[in-house]
Write an enzyme that holds these catalytic residues in place. Structure first.
Site, PDB file in Angstrom:
ATOM      1  CG  ASP A 153     -30.233 -77.579  38.102  1.00 27.35           C
ATOM      2  OD1 ASP A 153     -29.022 -77.369  38.252  1.00 27.35           O
ATOM      3  OD2 ASP A 153     -31.099 -76.699  38.212  1.00 27.35           O
ATOM      4  CB  SER A 161     -28.895 -83.913  44.121  1.00 26.21           C
ATOM      5  OG  SER A 161     -30.209 -84.101  44.609  1.00 26.21           O
TER       6      SER A 161
END
Ligand code: GAR
Length: 230
Positions: A156, A147
């Site tokens: 994250d 991603s």
């Protein structure tokens, strides 16, 4: 070899790439610029580790690079301030975290809000943190990938821009899966997302990712995933 693009009088978007390790995403970004697929220049590469193999990649490409090691600072915030000052001095349009393995303070993230992006080797929100490939395998996931997201103060986390995925093979090990995610997803996805960002087709405002409507019509998200990995 140089990653600088021709200057035709127009501003060439400036990237500062921040790494800690091998630099394979950095390498893919350099190659995309050289291939004319990403209209940007890498103004500076920063590593927090002097022995990061990615620094050698940067040097071989003739890029400005600098190492700022955390060991020289008493507090995390001091390191982050020094890192932020060095980044700001390079006048970046985009701050590209490419395997930078440190948690950044809120002040740092806020300073570069909307221009700070990261790639993470999982289909977020699954598997934040480390050992993402092992965790995807032990959960029996059918697909796994990476991603690219705008960075917020949480690890994250932050709004996803694009994901790319591959099918997990029955005989995949954490190592084979990591390698396939790197070569089949990450090294294609990150330059492609950067190309969209520098073209202004995607941006972050009011906590939300905005996309050019034409892009959505031309290339819906599921198709884009397929494009990114074939
Ligand atoms: C990449 O797999 C990247 O997604 C990951 O570190 C690796 C760096 O490889 N980043 C994170 O895990 C961030 N949480 P590279 O140095 O060869 O590009």
């Amino acid at each position: 070899m140089s990653s600088r693009t021709e200057n035709s009088g127009k501003h060439t978007p400036r990237l500062v790439v921040v790494i800690s390790g091998r630099g394979r995403n950095l390498e893919a970004i350099i190659q995309a610029i050289e291939a004319g697929e990403l209209a940007a220049e890498i103004a500076l590469v920063i590593s927090n580790r002097a022995d990061a193999p990615g620094m050698q990649i940067a040097r071989l490409a003739g890029l400005n690079c600098v190492c700022i090691e955390a060991g020289g600072f008493k507090h995390r915030e001091d390191f982050d301030r020094a890192l932020a000052a060095r980044i700001a001095a390079a006048r970046p349009d985009w701050v590209v975290l490419a395997g930078f393995m440190r948690i950044l303070s809120q002040a740092f993230v806020e300073r570069f809000e909307a221009k700070l992006i990261n790639i993470h080797p999982s289909l977020l929100p699954r598997y934040k943190g480390l050992n993402t490939h092992e965790r995807a395998l032990s959960n029996g996931d059918a697909r796994h990938g990476a991603s690219v997201h705008f960075v917020t103060p949480d690890l994250d986390d932050g709004p996803t821009i694009r994901q790319g995925s591959i099918a997990v093979a029955a005989d995949d090990t954490p190592e084979t899966l990591a390698e396939r995610v790197m070569t089949e997803v990450e090294q294609r996805l990150y330059p492609a997302v950067l190309a969209e960002l520098v073209a202004g087709r995607v941006f972050f405002k009011d906590g939300v990712v905005w996309r050019d409507q034409r892009l959505q019509e031309d290339c819906p998200h599921d198709q884009y995933d397929r494009l990114a990995v074939t």
